[in-house]
Design an enzyme around this catalytic site. Structure first.
Site, PDB file in Angstrom:
ATOM      1  N   LYS B  82      40.862  33.961  40.276  1.00  0.00           N
ATOM      2  CA  LYS B  82      39.992  34.988  40.371  1.00  0.00           C
ATOM      3  C   LYS B  82      39.819  35.610  39.036  1.00  0.00           C
ATOM      4  CE  LYS B  82      40.270  39.659  42.892  1.00  0.00           C
ATOM      5  NZ  LYS B  82      41.303  40.469  43.833  1.00  0.00           N
ATOM      6  N   SER B 157      39.384  42.085  48.121  1.00  0.00           N
ATOM      7  CA  SER B 157      38.392  41.850  46.914  1.00  0.00           C
ATOM      8  C   SER B 157      38.546  40.154  46.486  1.00  0.00           C
ATOM      9  CB  SER B 157      38.756  42.711  45.615  1.00  0.00           C
ATOM     10  OG  SER B 157      40.008  42.239  45.330  1.00  0.00           O
ATOM     11  N   SER B 181      43.905  42.577  49.180  1.00  0.00           N
ATOM     12  CA  SER B 181      42.893  41.753  48.645  1.00  0.00           C
ATOM     13  C   SER B 181      43.138  40.425  48.737  1.00  0.00           C
ATOM     14  CB  SER B 181      42.502  42.135  47.309  1.00  0.00           C
ATOM     15  OG  SER B 181      41.797  43.193  47.048  1.00  0.00           O
TER      16      SER B 181
END
Ligand SMILES: [Zn+2]
Lengths: 484, 490
Positions: B82, B157, B181
């Site tokens: 990420k 997210s 997330s």
């Protein structure tokens, strides 16, 4: 009759700790170095970094707390103080807000011979910010401003006194005592002029005898012991005058202008920052192990008050001498080192407090920078005892030792300063002085004691101070009496 | 044989060990898959094929070296991080314009650990800006699409992480989870996502959103891979004071297809109003499946659940308002060139650099910490957090595991949740787990409206092993994890 006022003063002292590495990373804390070389991702606050507490900083804080008779918290924590300024890489400072590591202590000062206890409200740990270098006077008036983050993350202790100080002199005495204690603990250099120590004051006045507090102002930017005393004195008078003029004191933060010798308004209470303190989520709360505190208590070195008492007891020197000598750990160490080498502590104290401190002050040096070693001072005192040099010559020898660091025997030899103890040689000069000053001799005979001193002076002058004073006195008296 | 990019870590590990494939070949398949589908999925912010090729060669050498010692199961496996995990020399933007040019001078602990394991990084993955969001629509650059329906969001997210694994662009990915997330996008994209116990995985190098809630975890094709990746990334880190000095077991030893006697609680608050009936049906089936495997399932209660969402949006935003203060244009990242003085520079830089949702949360958090409001908001939220923890403590006195849907609905269409409050409600089942610092996993458990549904399992602190055991037993008795998306539009 005008109201008599007393001041109510509390001091907030920030001092840098002498740990090897910074408070939350392993960068060195050493002064100097090119800008932005003592930095790493952590103290630069780069995205993604986390603080890790330096255990030595906690140890220093506990040592300070113990020496200042504080309670050491069992549970303490760090908080964030949020404000925007370019010297602060994260735009928040990690500090301690409502649960400081030490609280509720005191230190003692001596005011006009009386002991007075000044409360220590709290001691907490925090990180220092960086340094801005403006092209102009201020950040808003500069073409550009550079920032050096070498000092960012250097550990600080903030020591907050209770509002127990009543005069600017007490404030200075408090700060001097605090300096001495931290120096004894070897945790801070406390060099105010170099910025390793910063002091802010909260001050108000009230009619003497009243217990209510007046409106207070906060004074910043007092960068020396002298500035502290001057600024407080000015501010006390300003408060008194404001009240005398029938006006009100405004609660505000003021800054000391050293050049103009005045305090100036910086910001009002309404303009005060909202720092939005909250617990630092990147650091777990501090649980202080009692065994560790006990261990640090055990290791506590002798502190100024204890050492002063010991000096009076063991060396038989007066209170006053002991206080001056123990004000600084280095000075006291120096004194004791000479005492190991020379048997008369009072004479040593006279020389250390007299010539040595005078020379140091004149040159603006610290005791550790002195070139004259305890051994040299002891040797010089022995040369006096042996009659090799007179007391007067000793001062010359001392100044030379102070300047060059050479040993006294060598100075005496090279500069030909050996005391003249040859009776015949001195007698000759004495005769000459008597012959050339018949009027003075006459005055002396008629009872003018001062005249004798003049004659001694003349002999000393001709021998460039090297004549043994005892011998000169005896010979002069003998000759003049034999003339009668 | 299937393309190598479609396989799991453990399948590839067998092939690598027996010398049937090389890291270079796996990488080639992943890169050509990316070439093929990335324009539809948009899972990546940055691709690092050259770096990946170099790492593949090094992995090859490592695997071939006779002295290689105990071999890492991740050696030679292509993966991605990420974009909020710092990678030395590789853009780390947090999907924010304010960090559009931030190239870290250091590796975070995750980048370091994966390198030590000779895993191969093919790039950095899209996300909601600074991990604030549940759909990846808040990316400052572009949204990522859900491989099961390109008109729908992948969740957030860590939307890029889940989509890249689901679209078979990488074998596994790392995400971060502050309020769901990892688990939410795992559920929306039909993959396995684990949020470990707070402190289980180091946060050093993870760009903070909310420090007391953020935790890194794996997104994988199946539960076995999840255990293998967790083995590699878990453990105490001296650079993260909040990482726990708790020993790391070999998580693969928990992978037994047996739930006999395991006591499972089903919190009724997680099945309340707002739960899509189609999702409810799938979830009820999953609960029955657990019972068939030997688990004893009972309804239970976590009475303070309804306060979790407001408490989260005070605590997380308060921490964020402070964590994000450093983005001011002075040292790195975007700097406004329209300002003539320092204050304007701060303001303009932040006005230009941050997106709407980030600004909203900074303002919310600033307000919550302001003098006069602190007690009513932030402090009260902390008290609620304690109550929520106590709810879980009580539940875990009776149960080994709590289960629930990961989200009340399946992945929604782009633009469907314009009201931020409606978006926030997507996280009702995941947020309490972060507030309590517990481990939670989401595994595929069926489909509703043709979209994947996630089953969430919540465990005691540091009981990732129990979670993995239950998840593995369930997974082995179903084949939901073997379903593949078509990368089309429904
Ligand atoms: Zn540093």
């Amino acid at each position: 009759m005008a109201t008599e006022y007393e001041a109510v003063i509390g001091l907030e002292v920030h001092t840098e700790l002498k740990t090897k590495s910074k408070i939350f990373c392993s960068c060195p804390t050493t002064f100097g170095g090119e800008s932005n070389t003592h930095v790493c991702p952590v103290c630069l606050g780069l995205p993604g970094v986390l603080p890790v507490l330096n255990r030595n900083v906690v140890a220093c804080a506990i040592k300070a707390g113990l020496a200042l008779n504080c309670d050491i918290a069992e549970f303490s924590k760090f908080d964030r103080k949020n404000y925007y300024y370019p010297d602060l890489p994260k735009n928040f400072q990690i500090t301690q807000y409502d649960l400081p590591i030490c609280y509720g202590g005191y230190l003692e000062i001596r005011v006009k011979g009386e002991k007075k206890r000044i409360g220590i409200t709290r001691i907490h740990m925090e990180e220092d910010a960086g340094k801005l270098v403006h092209q102009g006077e201020t950040i808003s008036r500069s073409e550009h401003t550079s920032v050096d983050y070498n000092r960012t993350g250097v550990p600080l202790l903030e020591i907050v006194s209770a509002p127990d100080l009543r005069t600017s002199e007490e404030a200075r005495l408090y700060l001097e005592k605090l300096k001495a204690i931290l120096e004894y603990l070897d945790i801070s250099d406390f060099k105010m002029e170099e910025g390793s120590l910063r002091c802010d004051a909260n001050i108000s006045i009230r009619p003497k005898g009243s217990i209510e507090l007046g409106t207070r102002t906060e004074i910043k930017n007092m960068n020396s012991f002298r500035a502290l005393q001057r600024a407080l004195e000015y501010e006390i008078q300003r408060h008194i005058k404001t009240l005398a003029d029938g006006k009100k004191i405004i609660q505000e933060t003021r800054t000391w202008d050293e050049g103009k010798g005045v305090t100036l308004s910086l910001r009002s209470k309404e303009e005060a920052h909202d720092y939005r303190y909250f617990p630092e989520p990147d650091l777990p709360p501090l649980v202080i192990d009692r065994a560790w505190v006990a261990e640090l208590r055990q290791q506590q070195p002798e502190l100024p008050d204890a050492r002063q008492a010991r000096f009076i007891r063991d060396y038989g020197i007066p209170d006053y001498d002991a206080q001056i000598l123990t004000n600084s750990r280095a000075l006291a160490d120096y004194y004791e080192a000479v005492c190991q080498l020379y048997p008369n502590p009072k004479i040593i104290s006279n020389w250390v407090m007299g010539e040595l401190l005078r020379c140091l002050n004149a040159e603006g040096l610290e005791i550790i920078e002195a070139k004259v070693s305890p051994q040299h001072l002891a040797d010089m005192l022995k040369l006096m005892d042996q009659g090799t040099i007179s007391g007067k010559i000793a001062k010359t020898v001392f100044e030379e030792m102070f300047r060059t660091g050479q040993d006294p025997a060598r100075i005496v030899k090279e500069k030909n300063l050996v005391q003249i103890t040859d009776e015949a040689a001195i007698a000759e000069i004495v005769n000459q002085v008597i012959q050339t000053n018949p009027k003075v001799v006459e005055d002396y005979k008629n009872g003018t004691e001062k005249a004798f001193g003049f004659l001694v002076g003349q002999v000393m002058k001709q021998t460039r101070g090297k004549a043994s004073p005892a011998l000169v006195n005896r010979l002069l008296k003998e000759r003049i009496e034999s003339m009668a | 044989m299937a393309n190598l990019n479609q396989l799991t870590v453990h399948a590839l590990q067998d092939l690598l060990r027996s010398g049937q494939v090389s890291p270079g070949e796996i990488l080639t398949d992943c890169l050509s898959r990316i070439e093929q589908v990335e324009n539809k999925v948009k899972a990546f912010i940055t691709l690092t094929p050259e770096l990946a090729k170099l790492q593949a060669e090094q992995a090859q050498a490592f695997l071939a070296a006779p002295s290689a010692g105990p071999q890492s199961p991740l050696a030679g496996i292509p993966m991605a991080l990420k974009d909020n995990m710092c990678t030395k020399g590789v853009l780390t933007s947090c999907a924010s314009k304010i960090l559009h040019n931030f190239i870290p001078p250091y590796d975070g602990t995750m980048a370091e650990k994966l390198q030590q394991n000779h895993a191969i990084m093919v790039g950095k993955l899209n996300m909601d800006e600074f991990a604030m969001g549940s759909s990846t629509e808040n990316s400052g650059f572009y949204p990522t699409a859900n491989p099961w329906d390109l008109n729908r969001v992948p969740g957030g997210s860590s939307g890029g992480s889940a989509a890249a694994v689901a679209a078979e662009e990488v074998i596994f990915a790392l995400g971060s989870d502050t309020g769901g997330s990892i688990r939410l996008p795992a559920a929306f994209c039909g993959v396995v996502g684990l949020k470990p116990t707070y402190g289980r995985v180091s946060r050093y190098g993870l760009v903070s959103y909310a420090s007391s809630l953020d935790q890194i975890g794996p997104l994988t094709r199946d539960v076995t891979d999840c255990a293998l990746v967790l083995n590699a990334i878990a453990g105490h880190d001296p650079r993260d004071a909040t990482s726990a000095p708790v020993a790391v077991p070999d998580y693969t030893t928990f992978l037994k297809p047996d739930l006999k006697g395991m006591k499972v609680g089903i919190p009724r608050e997680y099945l309340g109003a707002g739960l899509d009936p189609a999702v409810a049906t799938v979830i009820q089936k999953a609960f029955r499946q657990l019972e068939e495997l030997g688990a004893i399932c009972e309804e239970t209660s976590l009475p303070h659940t309804e306060y979790a969402l407001p408490a989260y949006y005070l605590i997380a935003t308060a921490e964020a308002s402070s964590n994000l203060a450093r983005y001011d244009g002075v040292r790195y990242g975007h700097r406004s060139d329209t300002a003539d003085d320092i204050i304007t520079m701060f303001n303009q830089t932040r006005a230009e650099g941050f997106g709407q949702e980030v600004k909203r949360r900074i303002m919310l958090g600033t307000y919550a910490l302001s003098s006069g409001y602190y007690d009513a908001y932030y402090l009260k939220a902390l008290k609620v957090r304690t109550l929520i923890k106590q709810d879980f403590d009580r539940a875990f006195e009776q149960y080994d595991l709590l289960v629930s849907p990961t989200a009340p609905n399946v992945a929604f269409k782009f633009g469907e949740k314009e009201d931020p409050l409606a978006m926030y409600l997507t996280d009702v089942c995941t947020i309490p787990v972060n507030l309590a610092g517990l481990p939670g996993i989401s595994i595929p458990c069926g489909f509703a409206q043709g979209m994947p549904v996630g089953l969430q399992m919540i465990g005691r602190p540091f009981a990732e092993g129990t979670l993995l055991q239950a998840a593995y037993a369930y997974e082995q008795s179903t084949d939901w994890h073997r379903q593949k998306p078509e990368l089309g539009v429904r």
